[in-house]
Design an enzyme around this catalytic site. Sequence first.
Site, PDB file in Angstrom:
ATOM      1  N   LYS A 297       0.860  -1.177   0.000  1.00 14.94           N
ATOM      2  CA  LYS A 297       0.000   0.000   0.000  1.00 14.94           C
ATOM      3  C   LYS A 297       0.903   1.237   0.000  1.00 14.94           C
ATOM      4  O   LYS A 297       1.834   1.313   0.785  1.00 14.94           O
ATOM      5  CB  LYS A 297      -0.819  -0.057   1.294  1.00 14.94           C
ATOM      6  CG  LYS A 297      -1.875   0.979   1.442  1.00 14.94           C
ATOM      7  CD  LYS A 297      -2.699   0.683   2.697  1.00 14.94           C
ATOM      8  CE  LYS A 297      -3.608   1.839   3.031  1.00 14.94           C
ATOM      9  NZ  LYS A 297      -3.472   2.262   4.402  1.00 14.94           N
TER      10      LYS A 297
ATOM     11  N   HIS B 299      -0.195   4.560   0.150  1.00 13.02           N
ATOM     12  CA  HIS B 299      -0.783   5.770   0.723  1.00 13.02           C
ATOM     13  C   HIS B 299      -1.158   5.468   2.178  1.00 13.02           C
ATOM     14  O   HIS B 299      -0.958   4.347   2.645  1.00 13.02           O
ATOM     15  CB  HIS B 299      -2.020   6.184  -0.078  1.00 13.02           C
ATOM     16  CG  HIS B 299      -3.077   5.118  -0.112  1.00 13.02           C
ATOM     17  ND1 HIS B 299      -3.018   4.071  -0.999  1.00 13.02           N
ATOM     18  CD2 HIS B 299      -4.160   4.917   0.654  1.00 13.02           C
ATOM     19  CE1 HIS B 299      -4.063   3.269  -0.778  1.00 13.02           C
ATOM     20  NE2 HIS B 299      -4.755   3.766   0.213  1.00 13.02           N
TER      21      HIS B 299
END
Length: 232
Positions: free
Chosen positions: A111, A113
């Site tokens: 991921k 963000h």
Amino acid sequence: MTHASLDHRFTEFLLDSQALKFGDFTLKSGRKSPYFINAGAFNDGRKIATLGAFYAEKIVEEIKAGNLPVDIDTVFGPAYKGIPLGVSTAIALTSAHGMEVGYTFDRKEKKDHGDGGMMVGTQLTDGMKVLLVDDVMTAGTAVREVIPKLKAEANVEVVGLVLSVDRMEKTKDCDLSAVKAVEAEFGFPVFAIANVREIFEAGQHITTASGEPYVTEEIKAAADAYLAQYGA
Ligand code: OMP
């Protein structure tokens, strides 16, 4: 009052939850097995809580026997099927046994963000004592995939692996069981709440609602034949 052993009570739970099935199944390894353990059957609050309590009971037994340390920092359950196992085990270790432990699991995709990172839950840091939990071991492929992920994150100490079921199968290349091969390769102990031989022994004495044993002579014979070929 007699207290049934952990493996007997766990077999009852597997059968009552329909997590242990008999028939024809093709395994990840390609072997054709007359039985299959499906952790996906623990699909509601009661069953997953009960499963976590069984893992916690096994872990505490091994801590008392000196085979696992008392100061485990976090319980790691590999995504996806290991996630509810790790979480329910951590809950049971705290609520039933007063142990303060974290839970951690990996993301399948990175991921980029928000909080980022590959891990969810208690973050792994150098020197942490991590206990792995997983469902079933046949060849040990799943565990071999997750160890490099842990090591890439931090220099953690994997103190052990707890499974629900050890299928007690030989690896492809040698007569060692997959569990023993993983122990030898990684240097940590592997425990199972029950192994297949214990399950088939107990299952002959556990009956369905109509009074028949779950493990009939036919099922036992098929399991024995399979284990004669692939069992370690
Ligand atoms: P290994 O990773 O090769 O040890 O195989 C174990 C995995 O196979 C489990 O994590 C399951 O994804 C799956 N499996 C079961 O869930 N239950 C079984 O009884 C047998 C297997 C299997 O395919 O060997």
